[in-house]
Design a protein around this motif. Sequence first.
Motif, short mmCIF file in Angstrom:
data_model
loop_
_atom_site.label_atom_id
_atom_site.label_comp_id
_atom_site.label_asym_id
_atom_site.label_seq_id
_atom_site.Cartn_x
_atom_site.Cartn_y
_atom_site.Cartn_z
N GLY A 70 0.84 -1.19 0.03
CA GLY A 70 -0.09 -0.06 -0.22
C GLY A 70 0.91 1.33 0.01
O GLY A 70 0.49 2.05 -0.87
N ALA A 71 1.88 1.49 0.77
CA ALA A 71 2.85 2.49 1.00
C ALA A 71 3.49 2.72 -0.58
O ALA A 71 3.76 3.70 -0.84
CB ALA A 71 3.92 2.18 2.09
N GLU A 72 4.01 1.60 -1.08
CA GLU A 72 4.55 1.81 -2.31
C GLU A 72 3.68 2.08 -3.55
O GLU A 72 3.96 2.95 -4.41
CB GLU A 72 5.16 0.47 -2.80
N ARG A 73 2.46 1.83 -3.46
CA ARG A 73 1.48 2.14 -4.52
C ARG A 73 1.34 3.57 -4.52
O ARG A 73 0.74 4.31 -5.67
CB ARG A 73 0.22 1.29 -4.42
N PHE A 74 0.90 3.84 -3.16
CA PHE A 74 0.42 5.44 -3.11
C PHE A 74 1.17 6.40 -2.45
O PHE A 74 0.99 7.73 -2.34
CB PHE A 74 -1.03 5.51 -2.03
N GLY A 75 2.23 5.88 -2.15
CA GLY A 75 3.52 6.88 -1.63
C GLY A 75 3.47 7.16 0.05
O GLY A 75 4.50 7.89 0.47
N ARG A 76 2.47 6.86 0.54
CA ARG A 76 1.90 7.17 1.93
C ARG A 76 0.78 6.54 2.36
O ARG A 76 0.22 6.07 1.85
CB ARG A 76 2.14 8.71 2.39
N LEU A 77 0.57 6.39 3.85
CA LEU A 77 -0.28 6.08 4.50
C LEU A 77 -0.81 6.95 5.49
O LEU A 77 -0.12 7.07 6.49
CB LEU A 77 -0.29 4.59 4.80
N ASP A 78 -2.06 7.59 5.18
CA ASP A 78 -2.38 8.75 6.27
C ASP A 78 -3.16 8.01 7.33
O ASP A 78 -2.99 8.77 8.56
CB ASP A 78 -3.03 9.68 5.44
N VAL A 79 -4.07 7.18 7.09
CA VAL A 79 -5.17 6.64 8.19
C VAL A 79 -5.09 5.11 7.92
O VAL A 79 -5.27 4.47 6.84
CB VAL A 79 -6.41 7.04 7.83
#
Length: 279
Positions: A70-79
């Motif tokens: 998930g972090a690789e796909r979107f660049g970050r995880l906010d929630v």
Amino acid sequence: MAKVWCITGTSRGLGRVWALAALERGDSVVATARDVRSLDGLVQRFPGSVLPLALDVRDRAAAVAAVAAGAERFGRLDVVVNNAGYGLFGAVEELTEQQVRDQLETNLLGALWVTQAVLPVMRAQGHGHLVQVSSIGGVAGFALLGGYNCSKWALEGLSEALAQEVGPAGVHVTIVEPGPYSTDWGGDSAVWAPRNPAYDGLRAARRAAAARHVAVEPEATARAVLELVDMAEPPLRLFLGTYPYAIAERAYAERLATWRAGRALAATADGVARPAGAS
């Protein structure tokens, strides 16, 4: 700014409602479920905004891999929402060893594995919000739900300590405590202990009490959760719905009264304080 979410248990129920609400307002979602095919509708409706992942949260390595993807796909995880879980029904005497182990593996350890996996990501980005889905059953105990209560009370203690540990790194923790909603929690996803006739009367009373309550549709929770994750300083705890308030207020009043009544007896256990360094 649009947020990136990771939500476990998005095949149905509250997890599905919150994933849909986030996507409808333009956020992105890493959506996990045991059966990834249950996420096809979200992917078709929001192409590019959903990363569907098969995940059994009991598998620690799989949780680490899902967070990394998930972090690789979107660049970050906010929630990150630790929502995956189910109900275990039965008197404490009735519960089997395997049922209790399975309940804790999912409701408690599953949330722990996802939390551990995401913390390095949030710490590196300097922000994040962990939403731990508990229950009014994590605040008060209910007959015939002792195994479930056990998992949620443990999650609450874990999360309260966690909030103190990660707050300085800019990571917020909120324990969400829903009341009863018309999800599958008590339906096909529930597990029932073998029945002991000694508790049949209690079961009948509980069924009658439940029949008098009209459960609210889970979609009603979406606004509160969206507002929660948008707060600059979110609370450590949040009830969903007003149903839990009377239960929690009564439970805490009873606890305080009990502790106060036992204060004199408790004081007999103080012993004699020794100066620091005394042998």
